[in-house]
Design a protein around this motif. Structure first.
Motif, PDB file in Angstrom:
ATOM      1  N   GLY A  91       0.785  -1.119   0.182  1.00 32.30           N
ATOM      2  CA  GLY A  91      -0.094  -0.320   0.067  1.00 32.30           C
ATOM      3  C   GLY A  91       1.064   1.115   0.050  1.00 32.30           C
ATOM      4  N   GLY A  92       1.936   1.058   0.597  1.00 31.18           N
ATOM      5  CA  GLY A  92       2.904   2.414   0.675  1.00 31.18           C
ATOM      6  C   GLY A  92       2.603   3.594   1.299  1.00 31.18           C
ATOM      7  N   VAL A  93       1.382   3.366   2.333  1.00 32.20           N
ATOM      8  CA  VAL A  93       0.967   4.557   3.260  1.00 32.20           C
ATOM      9  C   VAL A  93       1.717   4.562   4.450  1.00 32.20           C
ATOM     10  CG1 VAL A  93      -1.041   5.458   4.345  1.00 32.20           C
ATOM     11  CG2 VAL A  93      -1.500   4.411   2.115  1.00 32.20           C
ATOM     12  N   ALA A  94       2.227   5.600   4.791  1.00 33.44           N
ATOM     13  CA  ALA A  94       3.262   5.784   6.218  1.00 33.44           C
ATOM     14  C   ALA A  94       2.247   5.468   7.363  1.00 33.44           C
ATOM     15  CB  ALA A  94       3.873   6.960   6.177  1.00 33.44           C
TER      16      ALA A  94
ATOM     17  N   ASN B   4      -4.509   0.323   1.390  1.00 27.90           N
ATOM     18  CA  ASN B   4      -4.348   0.420  -0.243  1.00 27.90           C
ATOM     19  C   ASN B   4      -3.543  -1.007  -0.514  1.00 27.90           C
ATOM     20  OD1 ASN B   4      -5.633   2.745  -0.211  1.00 27.90           O
ATOM     21  ND2 ASN B   4      -3.610   3.824  -0.727  1.00 27.90           N
ATOM     22  N   GLN B   5      -3.447  -1.956   0.408  1.00 29.49           N
ATOM     23  CA  GLN B   5      -2.793  -3.319   0.032  1.00 29.49           C
ATOM     24  C   GLN B   5      -3.693  -3.944  -0.468  1.00 29.49           C
ATOM     25  OE1 GLN B   5      -1.781  -5.493   3.664  1.00 29.49           O
ATOM     26  NE2 GLN B   5      -4.003  -6.330   3.938  1.00 29.49           N
ATOM     27  N   ILE B   6      -3.128  -4.986  -1.485  1.00 28.59           N
ATOM     28  CA  ILE B   6      -3.674  -5.956  -2.274  1.00 28.59           C
ATOM     29  C   ILE B   6      -3.013  -7.390  -2.188  1.00 28.59           C
ATOM     30  CG2 ILE B   6      -4.630  -6.602  -4.451  1.00 28.59           C
ATOM     31  CD1 ILE B   6      -4.465  -3.755  -5.562  1.00 28.59           C
TER      32      ILE B   6
ATOM     33  N   SER C 260      -6.540   1.666  -4.379  1.00 29.62           N
ATOM     34  CA  SER C 260      -5.575   0.651  -4.961  1.00 29.62           C
ATOM     35  C   SER C 260      -6.034  -0.040  -6.106  1.00 29.62           C
ATOM     36  CB  SER C 260      -5.524  -0.177  -3.646  1.00 29.62           C
ATOM     37  OG  SER C 260      -6.846  -0.894  -3.476  1.00 29.62           O
ATOM     38  N   PHE C 261      -6.864  -0.362  -6.343  1.00 32.17           N
ATOM     39  CA  PHE C 261      -7.474  -1.438  -7.592  1.00 32.17           C
ATOM     40  C   PHE C 261      -7.974  -0.378  -8.632  1.00 32.17           C
ATOM     41  CE2 PHE C 261     -10.039  -4.791  -9.397  1.00 32.17           C
ATOM     42  CZ  PHE C 261      -8.928  -5.644  -9.804  1.00 32.17           C
TER      43      PHE C 261
ATOM     44  N   ALA D 131     -16.575   1.112  -0.871  1.00 31.44           N
ATOM     45  CA  ALA D 131     -16.404  -0.078  -0.218  1.00 31.44           C
ATOM     46  C   ALA D 131     -14.970  -0.013   0.505  1.00 31.44           C
ATOM     47  CB  ALA D 131     -16.379  -1.102  -1.139  1.00 31.44           C
ATOM     48  N   LYS D 132     -14.954  -0.459   1.631  1.00 33.06           N
ATOM     49  CA  LYS D 132     -13.475  -0.691   2.180  1.00 33.06           C
ATOM     50  C   LYS D 132     -12.759  -1.731   1.749  1.00 33.06           C
ATOM     51  CE  LYS D 132     -10.360   0.435   5.329  1.00 33.06           C
ATOM     52  NZ  LYS D 132      -9.492   1.664   5.099  1.00 33.06           N
TER      53      LYS D 132
END
Length: 409
Positions: A187-190, A196-198, A225-226, A262-263
């Protein structure tokens, strides 16, 4: 004399280098153009009234055909001990206009580097998820019907509408007909490891006349993310999934565009096929869930909450009538549960196709898709038919036809 021996030795050593570190780079590609027709396509929206008309167009296969136009570079270098360094850079473009596809990404189809061995392959970059790798082949769209044969609006992504950025994937070698793969996208979010991960996984088996597979994909904050993973997509403040249309623009992806809040997106899929002589019978099934509607991941103008769950079943047959001519037919059914007491939606679709090989590299094909929608769709309206790649219909029915030519190089 001494200098002569030194020169001869240097030349011999230089010529011997490729033996110890063999490498290759291959340029490849596809151009796929066709004439398309639809009996009704939206052109605008005035108030709550959808405006539409029939349409003829020359389009690239990214929209409706068998293989989106592309060119790519594929390379490998022998590292010794059964290991190779590999890479793929694959660009998608619209052959009818010359524009970049995949939202304007230079290498929007694939861009990855990795290492392969006798045990499997590790790759990193922009690539397909394991659900695509293993299950796509059993759907009509993944084997002979092209993008227009996808499930409505390609809601389960079985036709590659979206790739995965920032991902690492491991794919095993085949053992007794079995193979597997797993993928993780950062996801790359600090401060938030999961935002945002997949991640996804897949498993497949091929043996004799039978083949079967299963796959899973989980995307957190999918609107970003998608669906928002190409250069021209917005941030979480925009709806990257689709659009409700305007006075000058048609709707896009009405089947699921309303679920941008959607989360989590979860897709589970499975498929199987059986080969009997010149015929291949295939079955694909998917469950696509937009979980926890109403989160901050995307806009929610219709005030949805809970989960939206789509179930799709796809049965198709392709038959090699002659060495040059293949015929295909398929039917798929998609059902969505009730969200906000809207009683849900249903989509029925019939796919027909014929593909004739003029040569080893060139083929001519004809595709026809008929779709009917029932219930209410994600935009809160009476469900409109929406064949993947075409502008949605203004009614519950739509027909799409494509006559195309494809050349591979």
């Amino acid at each position: 004399m001494r200098w002569r021996y030194l020169a001869a030795g240097s030349i011999t050593a230089a010529l011997a280098l490729p033996v110890h570190a063999q490498s290759s780079v291959t340029l490849y590609g596809i151009i796929d153009l066709g004439l398309t027709y639809t009996n009704i396509a939206q052109t605008a929206k005035v108030g709550n009234r959808l405006i539409g008309a029939s349409q003829f167009a020359l389009t690239d296969a990214h929209a409706t055909g068998l293989s989106g136009s592309r060119w790519g570079l594929r390379g490998a270098e022998d590292l010794g001990g059964g290991m190779k360094a590999i890479f793929v850079l694959e660009n998608g473009f619209m052959a009818n206009t010359g524009a970049l596809a995949q939202g304007g990404a230079e290498f929007g189809r694939q861009a990855y580097v990795g290492v392969s061995s006798n045990y499997g392959t590790v790759t990193a970059g922009r690539q397909y998820d394991p659900l695509i790798d293993f299950v796509q082949q059993f759907s009509a769209s993944g084997s002979w019907a092209g993008y227009m044969g996808a499930h409505p609006d390609d809601l389960d992504n079985l036709t590659n509408t979206n790739r995965i950025n920032n991902s690492v994937k491991f794919t095993t070698a085949k053992y007794g007909g079995f193979s597997a793969a797993a993928l993780y996208s950062f996801g790359g979010v600090a401060g938030s490891e999961t935002q945002n991960q997949i991640w996804g996984a897949g498993l497949g088996y091929t043996g004799g006349s039978f083949a079967l597979a299963a796959g899973y994909l989980n995307a957190r904050d999918p609107n970003v993310s998608f669906y928002g993973n190409t250069p021209n997509k917005g941030t979480s403040t925009a709806n990257n999934i689709g659009s409700g249309g305007s006075a000058t623009a048609p709707q896009s992806n009405p089947v699921f565009a309303g679920y941008a809040s959607a989360k989590t997106l979860q897709i589970i899929g499975g498929g199987a096929s059986y080969t009997a002589g010149s015929a291949i019978f295939s079955l694909a099934a998917t469950s696509t869930r937009f979980d926890s509607l109403g989160s901050a991941s995307g806009p929610n103008p219709l005030g949805y909450s809970g989960d939206a769950v789509f179930t799709s079943l796809d049965f198709n047959v392709r038959y090699r009538l002659t060495p040059a001519l293949q015929l295909g037919t398929g039917i798929d059914y998609t059902h969505r549960n009730s969200v906000k007491n809207d009683q849900g939606a249903k989509y029925l679709q019939l796919d027909l196709g014929a593909d004739y090989n003029v040569s080893k590299r060139t083929d001519l094909y004809l595709l026809t898709v008929l779709q009917r929608a029932i219930g209410r769709d994600s935009l809160g309206q009476s469900a409109v038919a929406s064949i993947a790649g075409f502008s949605p219909s203004t009614t519950d029915k739509q027909i799409g036809v494509r006559l195309g030519i494809r050349h591979k190089f």
